[in-house]
Write a protein that holds these residues in place. Sequence first.
Motif, PDB file in Angstrom:
ATOM      1  N   ASP A  57     -17.521  10.479  -1.765  1.00 38.86           N
ATOM      2  CA  ASP A  57     -17.870   9.233  -2.443  1.00 38.86           C
ATOM      3  C   ASP A  57     -17.110   8.025  -1.907  1.00 38.86           C
ATOM      4  N   ARG A  58     -15.845   8.158  -1.578  1.00 36.15           N
ATOM      5  CA  ARG A  58     -15.066   7.006  -1.110  1.00 36.15           C
ATOM      6  C   ARG A  58     -15.232   6.737   0.387  1.00 36.15           C
ATOM      7  N   LEU A  59     -15.870   7.623   1.119  1.00 33.92           N
ATOM      8  CA  LEU A  59     -16.055   7.386   2.551  1.00 33.92           C
ATOM      9  C   LEU A  59     -16.930   6.160   2.798  1.00 33.92           C
ATOM     10  N   ARG A  60     -17.758   5.797   1.855  1.00 31.38           N
ATOM     11  CA  ARG A  60     -18.629   4.628   1.986  1.00 31.38           C
ATOM     12  C   ARG A  60     -17.945   3.338   1.533  1.00 31.38           C
ATOM     13  N   TRP A  61     -16.740   3.430   0.988  1.00 31.18           N
ATOM     14  CA  TRP A  61     -16.055   2.234   0.513  1.00 31.18           C
ATOM     15  C   TRP A  61     -15.725   1.304   1.678  1.00 31.18           C
ATOM     16  N   SER A  62     -15.866   0.002   1.442  1.00 29.29           N
ATOM     17  CA  SER A  62     -15.451  -0.993   2.432  1.00 29.29           C
ATOM     18  C   SER A  62     -13.934  -1.160   2.370  1.00 29.29           C
ATOM     19  N   TYR A  63     -13.420  -1.845   3.380  1.00 32.76           N
ATOM     20  CA  TYR A  63     -11.993  -2.150   3.391  1.00 32.76           C
ATOM     21  C   TYR A  63     -11.616  -2.960   2.145  1.00 32.76           C
ATOM     22  N   ALA A  64     -12.473  -3.925   1.797  1.00 26.63           N
ATOM     23  CA  ALA A  64     -12.200  -4.771   0.628  1.00 26.63           C
ATOM     24  C   ALA A  64     -12.169  -3.950  -0.652  1.00 26.63           C
ATOM     25  N   ARG A  65     -13.066  -2.985  -0.766  1.00 26.49           N
ATOM     26  CA  ARG A  65     -13.069  -2.166  -1.988  1.00 26.49           C
ATOM     27  C   ARG A  65     -11.814  -1.306  -2.060  1.00 26.49           C
ATOM     28  N   TRP A  66     -11.398  -0.717  -0.936  1.00 21.41           N
ATOM     29  CA  TRP A  66     -10.149   0.046  -0.908  1.00 21.41           C
ATOM     30  C   TRP A  66      -8.990  -0.851  -1.346  1.00 21.41           C
ATOM     31  N   SER A  67      -8.912  -2.053  -0.771  1.00 15.93           N
ATOM     32  CA  SER A  67      -7.816  -2.972  -1.105  1.00 15.93           C
ATOM     33  C   SER A  67      -7.808  -3.304  -2.589  1.00 15.93           C
ATOM     34  N   GLU A  68      -8.979  -3.647  -3.113  1.00 12.79           N
ATOM     35  CA  GLU A  68      -9.078  -3.998  -4.528  1.00 12.79           C
ATOM     36  C   GLU A  68      -8.600  -2.856  -5.416  1.00 12.79           C
ATOM     37  N   HIS A  69      -9.012  -1.645  -5.088  1.00 11.23           N
ATOM     38  CA  HIS A  69      -8.610  -0.478  -5.883  1.00 11.23           C
ATOM     39  C   HIS A  69      -7.100  -0.258  -5.817  1.00 11.23           C
ATOM     40  N   LEU A  70      -6.552  -0.248  -4.610  1.00 15.18           N
ATOM     41  CA  LEU A  70      -5.133   0.072  -4.422  1.00 15.18           C
ATOM     42  C   LEU A  70      -4.204  -0.996  -4.984  1.00 15.18           C
ATOM     43  N   GLU A  71      -4.683  -2.223  -5.092  1.00 18.04           N
ATOM     44  CA  GLU A  71      -3.843  -3.310  -5.585  1.00 18.04           C
ATOM     45  C   GLU A  71      -3.898  -3.467  -7.099  1.00 18.04           C
ATOM     46  N   ARG A  72      -4.664  -2.640  -7.790  1.00 17.81           N
ATOM     47  CA  ARG A  72      -4.700  -2.695  -9.254  1.00 17.81           C
ATOM     48  C   ARG A  72      -3.334  -2.265  -9.801  1.00 17.81           C
ATOM     49  N   PRO A  73      -2.787  -3.001 -10.762  1.00 18.00           N
ATOM     50  CA  PRO A  73      -1.472  -2.648 -11.314  1.00 18.00           C
ATOM     51  C   PRO A  73      -1.457  -1.225 -11.880  1.00 18.00           C
ATOM     52  N   GLY A  74      -0.502  -0.454 -11.409  1.00 20.24           N
ATOM     53  CA  GLY A  74      -0.325   0.906 -11.905  1.00 20.24           C
ATOM     54  C   GLY A  74      -0.935   1.973 -11.042  1.00 20.24           C
ATOM     55  N   VAL A  75      -1.872   1.632 -10.160  1.00 22.84           N
ATOM     56  CA  VAL A  75      -2.429   2.641  -9.253  1.00 22.84           C
ATOM     57  C   VAL A  75      -1.332   3.002  -8.250  1.00 22.84           C
ATOM     58  N   GLU A  76      -1.047   4.289  -8.154  1.00 26.39           N
ATOM     59  CA  GLU A  76       0.026   4.748  -7.267  1.00 26.39           C
ATOM     60  C   GLU A  76      -0.454   5.921  -6.414  1.00 26.39           C
ATOM     61  N   THR A  77       0.057   5.944  -5.188  1.00 27.67           N
ATOM     62  CA  THR A  77      -0.181   7.057  -4.273  1.00 27.67           C
ATOM     63  C   THR A  77       1.171   7.667  -3.936  1.00 27.67           C
ATOM     64  N   TRP A  78       1.312   8.960  -4.210  1.00 22.48           N
ATOM     65  CA  TRP A  78       2.531   9.701  -3.898  1.00 22.48           C
ATOM     66  C   TRP A  78       2.185  10.699  -2.802  1.00 22.48           C
ATOM     67  N   VAL A  79       2.950  10.673  -1.715  1.00 25.28           N
ATOM     68  CA  VAL A  79       2.625  11.448  -0.519  1.00 25.28           C
ATOM     69  C   VAL A  79       3.702  12.495  -0.264  1.00 25.28           C
ATOM     70  N   ALA A  80       3.256  13.727  -0.021  1.00 23.88           N
ATOM     71  CA  ALA A  80       4.170  14.796   0.393  1.00 23.88           C
ATOM     72  C   ALA A  80       4.276  14.760   1.911  1.00 23.88           C
ATOM     73  N   TYR A  81       5.498  14.802   2.401  1.00 22.36           N
ATOM     74  CA  TYR A  81       5.752  14.842   3.842  1.00 22.36           C
ATOM     75  C   TYR A  81       6.492  16.133   4.169  1.00 22.36           C
ATOM     76  N   ASP A  82       6.039  16.819   5.189  1.00 20.59           N
ATOM     77  CA  ASP A  82       6.731  17.995   5.707  1.00 20.59           C
ATOM     78  C   ASP A  82       7.293  17.605   7.059  1.00 20.59           C
ATOM     79  N   ARG A  83       8.610  17.468   7.118  1.00 23.95           N
ATOM     80  CA  ARG A  83       9.312  17.056   8.336  1.00 23.95           C
ATOM     81  C   ARG A  83       8.728  15.769   8.915  1.00 23.95           C
ATOM     82  N   GLY A  84       8.412  14.819   8.011  1.00 24.20           N
ATOM     83  CA  GLY A  84       7.937  13.512   8.431  1.00 24.20           C
ATOM     84  C   GLY A  84       6.435  13.398   8.612  1.00 24.20           C
ATOM     85  N   THR A  85       5.709  14.482   8.477  1.00 22.55           N
ATOM     86  CA  THR A  85       4.254  14.468   8.654  1.00 22.55           C
ATOM     87  C   THR A  85       3.560  14.500   7.292  1.00 22.55           C
ATOM     88  N   PRO A  86       2.589  13.606   7.050  1.00 28.79           N
ATOM     89  CA  PRO A  86       1.872  13.651   5.768  1.00 28.79           C
ATOM     90  C   PRO A  86       1.210  15.009   5.559  1.00 28.79           C
TER      91      PRO A  86
END
Length: 190
Positions: A57-86
């Motif tokens: 579903d999100r593969l069709r999102w534009s850059y602007a839509r991604w930006s709008e979503h990610l900049e909403r207050p409280g939306v957070e992305t937490w990333v696991a890294y294994d030896r520096g690699t996502p």
Amino acid sequence: MTNVPVTTWSLEQTAPTDLLPAAAPDGDVRVVRSEVPSPEFSRFLYASVGGDIRWADRLRWSYARWSEHLERPGVETWVAYDRGTPAGYVELEPQDDGAVEIVYFGLLPAFRGRRIGGHLLATGTARAWDLAERWPGRSVTKRVWLHTCSKDGEHAMANYLRRGFTLFDTKVEEEPDGPPTGPWPGAHPA
């Protein structure tokens, strides 16, 4: 294209004490908040984690839509890294009723089966419970919830249950059955 039945399960925790810890994985695995909204990075995570399990579903999102979503207050992305690699990620999205949804959670295929998923889910869920501490004006989290489906990884449901989530709804719907999308053609073996 044919349709296939897809079962969707909704799960929740209603108190921080519901969260059950996970054993730490072996090696140098860290979970870090991605504090700078980055449509490129978030799309990479989405496509790489969800490609073989048909997240589309999100593969069709534009850059602007991604930006709008990610900049909403409280939306957070937490990333696991294994030896520096996502290795995988958790995306949190607060709602007005004091709930926080774990909108996306998963690991890149090469990192599955190494106990990183339980650790990432436990960390992400804990960050959902304390999200208001990082976002002034947000109400205290009263509920953390998510959904998973029969297209998700074979260990997803067991991981959610082991972390203390309980089932509150089940639905079955017909969906088109297409090939895995992958971050690029041929990225995931059949």
